[in-house]
Design a protein around this motif. Structure first.
Motif, PDB file in Angstrom:
ATOM      1  N   ILE A   4       0.854  -1.179   0.000  1.00 39.26           N
ATOM      2  CA  ILE A   4       0.000   0.000   0.000  1.00 39.26           C
ATOM      3  C   ILE A   4       0.893   1.232   0.000  1.00 39.26           C
ATOM      4  CG2 ILE A   4      -1.830   1.243   1.203  1.00 39.26           C
ATOM      5  CD1 ILE A   4      -2.599  -1.481   2.460  1.00 39.26           C
ATOM      6  N   LEU A   5       0.832   1.982  -1.081  1.00 39.63           N
ATOM      7  CA  LEU A   5       1.621   3.195  -1.234  1.00 39.63           C
ATOM      8  C   LEU A   5       0.774   4.379  -0.776  1.00 39.63           C
ATOM      9  CD1 LEU A   5       2.951   2.371  -4.817  1.00 39.63           C
ATOM     10  CD2 LEU A   5       4.180   2.046  -2.652  1.00 39.63           C
ATOM     11  N   GLY A   6       1.167   4.981   0.330  1.00 40.34           N
ATOM     12  CA  GLY A   6       0.349   6.009   0.948  1.00 40.34           C
ATOM     13  C   GLY A   6      -0.566   5.383   1.980  1.00 40.34           C
ATOM     14  N   ALA A   7       0.049   4.643   2.898  1.00 39.25           N
ATOM     15  CA  ALA A   7      -0.727   3.772   3.793  1.00 39.25           C
ATOM     16  C   ALA A   7      -1.247   4.469   5.034  1.00 39.25           C
ATOM     17  CB  ALA A   7       0.143   2.577   4.206  1.00 39.25           C
ATOM     18  N   ASN A   8      -0.843   5.697   5.310  1.00 37.83           N
ATOM     19  CA  ASN A   8      -1.183   6.317   6.585  1.00 37.83           C
ATOM     20  C   ASN A   8      -2.550   6.987   6.615  1.00 37.83           C
ATOM     21  OD1 ASN A   8       1.189   5.472   7.668  1.00 37.83           O
ATOM     22  ND2 ASN A   8       2.039   7.500   8.065  1.00 37.83           N
ATOM     23  N   GLY A   9      -3.144   7.271   5.458  1.00 43.70           N
ATOM     24  CA  GLY A   9      -4.449   7.908   5.439  1.00 43.70           C
ATOM     25  C   GLY A   9      -5.553   6.933   5.787  1.00 43.70           C
ATOM     26  N   ILE A  11      -8.037   5.812   3.952  1.00 44.75           N
ATOM     27  CA  ILE A  11      -8.249   4.793   2.922  1.00 44.75           C
ATOM     28  C   ILE A  11      -7.182   3.707   3.026  1.00 44.75           C
ATOM     29  CG2 ILE A  11      -8.225   4.358   0.439  1.00 44.75           C
ATOM     30  CD1 ILE A  11     -10.793   5.657   1.398  1.00 44.75           C
ATOM     31  N   GLY A  12      -5.917   4.102   3.157  1.00 41.48           N
ATOM     32  CA  GLY A  12      -4.841   3.127   3.273  1.00 41.48           C
ATOM     33  C   GLY A  12      -4.957   2.277   4.518  1.00 41.48           C
ATOM     34  N   ALA A  13      -5.351   2.897   5.627  1.00 44.50           N
ATOM     35  CA  ALA A  13      -5.478   2.154   6.882  1.00 44.50           C
ATOM     36  C   ALA A  13      -6.608   1.126   6.801  1.00 44.50           C
ATOM     37  CB  ALA A  13      -5.727   3.123   8.036  1.00 44.50           C
ATOM     38  N   THR A  67      -2.688   4.863  -3.016  1.00 41.42           N
ATOM     39  CA  THR A  67      -3.740   5.548  -2.258  1.00 41.42           C
ATOM     40  C   THR A  67      -3.246   6.855  -1.661  1.00 41.42           C
ATOM     41  OG1 THR A  67      -3.231   4.468  -0.140  1.00 41.42           O
ATOM     42  CG2 THR A  67      -4.699   3.287  -1.646  1.00 41.42           C
ATOM     43  N   VAL A  68      -2.104   7.338  -2.109  1.00 34.84           N
ATOM     44  CA  VAL A  68      -1.479   8.510  -1.503  1.00 34.84           C
ATOM     45  C   VAL A  68      -2.354   9.743  -1.678  1.00 34.84           C
ATOM     46  CG1 VAL A  68      -0.165   9.154  -3.573  1.00 34.84           C
ATOM     47  CG2 VAL A  68       0.702   9.757  -1.292  1.00 34.84           C
ATOM     48  N   ASP A 198     -16.097   1.362   3.167  1.00 34.84           N
ATOM     49  CA  ASP A 198     -16.622   0.710   1.967  1.00 34.84           C
ATOM     50  C   ASP A 198     -15.663   0.885   0.797  1.00 34.84           C
ATOM     51  OD1 ASP A 198     -18.891   0.026   3.377  1.00 34.84           O
ATOM     52  OD2 ASP A 198     -20.267   1.275   2.204  1.00 34.84           O
ATOM     53  N   ALA A 199     -15.128   2.091   0.647  1.00 31.10           N
ATOM     54  CA  ALA A 199     -14.207   2.359  -0.458  1.00 31.10           C
ATOM     55  C   ALA A 199     -12.990   1.448  -0.389  1.00 31.10           C
ATOM     56  CB  ALA A 199     -13.770   3.827  -0.436  1.00 31.10           C
ATOM     57  N   SER A 200     -12.440   1.281   0.800  1.00 31.28           N
ATOM     58  CA  SER A 200     -11.249   0.448   0.961  1.00 31.28           C
ATOM     59  C   SER A 200     -11.566  -1.030   0.760  1.00 31.28           C
ATOM     60  CB  SER A 200     -10.641   0.678   2.345  1.00 31.28           C
ATOM     61  OG  SER A 200     -10.214   2.016   2.491  1.00 31.28           O
TER      62      SER A 200
END
Length: 305
Positions: A4-9, A11-13, A67-68, A198-200
């Protein structure tokens, strides 16, 4: 390995949780300051503006999810997003990694017409132009057969945790703090909002469905679209008392933008609130009929309950 590139937001979480619980525990979480959610997560520090660092972060991955996010700053978007996209595409091509791109709807026309996966891009504004360029860059490589990828597109967010959107900050976050919600432009146009979990979940499902690749997918939203007035009515039911609201018209936003940079940046998005926003995710619900979409009442209750 799924990365997951950009995992801290948010969506990424949420994506990390979905993959861990339903797909694999072999997950790499990548950002400038990555944090584990599970003990089995592999944190990797990388700046996606650096091509070599991006390639190293992707190496060994079967699937990479882009997902950044960046702060709503037009200049920053113009400087960084296209470079990140180019670096991620090159990294996935180098390592034979599938790419799942989490996209938004900024490039769509600012009208009440139904938005489907075939809606042509008509970007208006600097941020919309950047997002159209990013999607077009990936579509070009997909059409050329140089990468196995899929685009997952979502409308505006609402949701729990660190979810960042105009709706969350102006409406639901203010209600949670006991403040009067502020409605952008109109309380009477229908909104298509996506619950961030839901998006994730939907993106993770698509990413692990081989025949979904080579396409654009609209991620699932509650088809019973509500106006802000109706959403605030549900919020009133949840908290047990009537909630009033203030509608802020576009001229007031423009005036505020003269004094506040964040307000000025958000003003580019305001024409989208003049008319109904009709985001059609029927392609997804037809392909994945077992997927349970969170209703507005369920989502609002989870935020405020």
């Amino acid at each position: 390995m799924q990365t997951i590139l950009g995992a801290n937001g948010q969506i990424g979480a949420e994506l990390t949780r979905y993959l861990h619980d339903h797909v694999t525990e072999d997950i790499r979480v990548v950002s400038r300051r990555p944090a584990r959610i599970h003990d089995t997560d592999e944190p990797v520090v990388a700046n996606l503006m650096d091509a070599d660092a991006t390639a190293d972060a992707v190496q060994g991955s079967e699937i990479a999810y882009l997902t950044v996010g960046l702060p709503i700053d037009s200049a920053l978007w113009e400087q960084q997003f296209p470079v990140m996209m180019a670096n991620v595409i090159a990294a996935c091509q180098k390592h034979g990694t599938k790419l799942v791109f989490f996209d938004n709807t900024y490039m769509y026309p600012r009208t009440s017409q139904v938005q489907s996966e075939d809606t042509p891009f008509q970007p208006a504004g600097r941020k919309a132009t950047v997002r159209a360029a990013m999607a077009t860059m990936l579509l070009r490589e997909m059409d050329a057969g140089t990468i196995e990828a899929v685009i997952c597109r979502a409308p505006e967010f609402y949701g729990p945790g660190k979810t960042q959107s105009l709706t969350n900050s102006a409406v639901f976050d203010r209600i949670r703090r006991g403040k009067r919600p502020v409605v952008p432009v109109s309380a009477h146009t229908e909104r298509s909002l996506i619950w961030t979990p839901d998006a994730s979940r939907a993106m993770g499902l698509i990413g692990n469905t081989p025949d979904a690749y080579g396409q654009t997918w609209h991620l699932p939203t509650d088809p019973d679209r509500l106006t802000y007035e109706q959403m605030i009515g549900i919020a009133s039911d949840v908290v047990g008392h009537r909630i009033g609201y203030t509608t802020v018209r576009e001229p007031v936003f423009r005036l505020g933008g003269l004094f506040n940079r964040s307000v000025k940046e958000a003003s580019e998005l305001l024409p989208r609130y003049r008319v109904d926003n009709v985001f059609d995710s029927s392609k997804f619900t037809t392909r994945f009929p077992e997927f349970s979409v969170t209703t507005y009442r369920e989502g609002i209750t989870a935020i405020l309950g």
